[in-house]
Motif scaffolding. Structure first.
Motif, PDB file in Angstrom:
ATOM      1  N   THR A 161       3.785  -8.147   4.488  1.00 38.53           N
ATOM      2  CA  THR A 161       4.921  -7.907   4.531  1.00 38.53           C
ATOM      3  C   THR A 161       6.339  -7.164   4.956  1.00 38.53           C
ATOM      4  O   THR A 161       6.375  -7.334   5.800  1.00 38.53           O
ATOM      5  CB  THR A 161       5.945  -9.399   4.062  1.00 38.53           C
ATOM      6  N   SER A 162       6.426  -6.951   4.066  1.00 38.72           N
ATOM      7  CA  SER A 162       6.657  -5.652   4.187  1.00 38.72           C
ATOM      8  C   SER A 162       6.620  -4.473   5.939  1.00 38.72           C
ATOM      9  O   SER A 162       7.664  -4.174   7.029  1.00 38.72           O
ATOM     10  CB  SER A 162       6.629  -4.364   2.763  1.00 38.72           C
ATOM     11  N   VAL A 163       5.440  -4.284   6.315  1.00 39.13           N
ATOM     12  CA  VAL A 163       4.891  -3.378   7.161  1.00 39.13           C
ATOM     13  C   VAL A 163       5.506  -4.476   7.984  1.00 39.13           C
ATOM     14  O   VAL A 163       5.563  -3.525   9.205  1.00 39.13           O
ATOM     15  CB  VAL A 163       2.971  -3.117   7.145  1.00 39.13           C
ATOM     16  N   LEU A 164       4.997  -5.486   7.930  1.00 33.66           N
ATOM     17  CA  LEU A 164       5.410  -6.569   9.739  1.00 33.66           C
ATOM     18  C   LEU A 164       7.042  -6.212  10.054  1.00 33.66           C
ATOM     19  O   LEU A 164       7.306  -5.822  11.282  1.00 33.66           O
ATOM     20  CB  LEU A 164       4.829  -7.413   9.226  1.00 33.66           C
ATOM     21  N   GLU A 165       7.853  -6.576   8.462  1.00 29.84           N
ATOM     22  CA  GLU A 165       9.203  -6.372   8.572  1.00 29.84           C
ATOM     23  C   GLU A 165       9.645  -5.039   9.043  1.00 29.84           C
ATOM     24  O   GLU A 165      10.396  -4.727  10.188  1.00 29.84           O
ATOM     25  CB  GLU A 165       9.731  -6.590   7.438  1.00 29.84           C
ATOM     26  N   GLN A 166       8.254  -3.930   8.845  1.00 29.05           N
ATOM     27  CA  GLN A 166       9.184  -2.639   9.370  1.00 29.05           C
ATOM     28  C   GLN A 166       8.939  -2.959  10.835  1.00 29.05           C
ATOM     29  O   GLN A 166       9.794  -2.122  11.925  1.00 29.05           O
ATOM     30  CB  GLN A 166       8.002  -1.524   8.525  1.00 29.05           C
ATOM     31  N   ALA A 167       7.557  -2.330  11.411  1.00 32.55           N
ATOM     32  CA  ALA A 167       7.907  -3.051  12.628  1.00 32.55           C
ATOM     33  C   ALA A 167       8.491  -3.523  13.502  1.00 32.55           C
ATOM     34  O   ALA A 167       8.854  -3.917  14.576  1.00 32.55           O
ATOM     35  CB  ALA A 167       6.254  -4.407  13.113  1.00 32.55           C
TER      36      ALA A 167
END
Lengths: 88, 88
Positions: A71-77
DNA sequence: TTTCTAATTAGTGCTTTCGCTAATTAGAGT
DNA sequence: ACTCTAATTAGCGAAAGCACTAATTAGAAA
């Protein structure tokens, strides 16, 4: 790599659907594959791109590979789209 | 079309940089092109993809074409990433 | 209308993506 | 060790993406 790989990974509808499926919880490769009319090897390559972008994490469970949404990488994008900050 | 074109458009770093440049206000094709070491025709094709995705709007001003950022479409894409909703 | 500038479209070559089938790896069970 | 199931990697062909140069369109200005 990094953000470039993330957007590249998000560019294909099948990969976005995989992420959507993982939203409801971790699933095995086969379980995911059942939602598509594509061969297993084809899906496997899509999984690899998601993994390369670090959008998913993999964990072996017996003979199955379980994919988790990162989730964190997705939210970074997401944050990058919002601010339109650019890498590099 | 629709969301597919949006993610496709976002997949290339040059196009994301174009959007970032437009964040600070509308700019002509030439003005945008000055920020890249690519030929004008090449950039023109990138602009076309952004336009096709409806991420930008174009307006003619004399001999120049002025590109505007279409914020709402971009934010929609953003919302889709967040919720991981999928089209179709 | 001719000319100049801004920008796009056309055409080409190269590289990457994407799907398939076939072959390979990895673990579990006998 | 053998076998079965789960999944990935290898290899191939078709299609799409990207950058270039050359040609074309559109408007402004003389």
């Amino acid at each position: 790599m990094g953000i470039n790989a993330v957007f590249e990974a998000l560019s294909h509808p099948v990969r976005r659907k995989v992420l959507a499926l993982l939203k409801s919880g971790p699933k095995s490769a086969g379980e995911l594959a059942d939602h598509f009319e594509l061969s297993r090897p084809t899906l496997s390559v899509h999984f690899a791109k998601l993994k390369e972008a670090d959008l998913v994490a993999v964990e072996r469970q017996g003979t199955s590979l379980i994919y988790h949404l990162n989730t964190s990488v997705l939210e970074q994008a997401l944050a990058d789209v919002l601010s339109l900050r650019e890498e590099k």
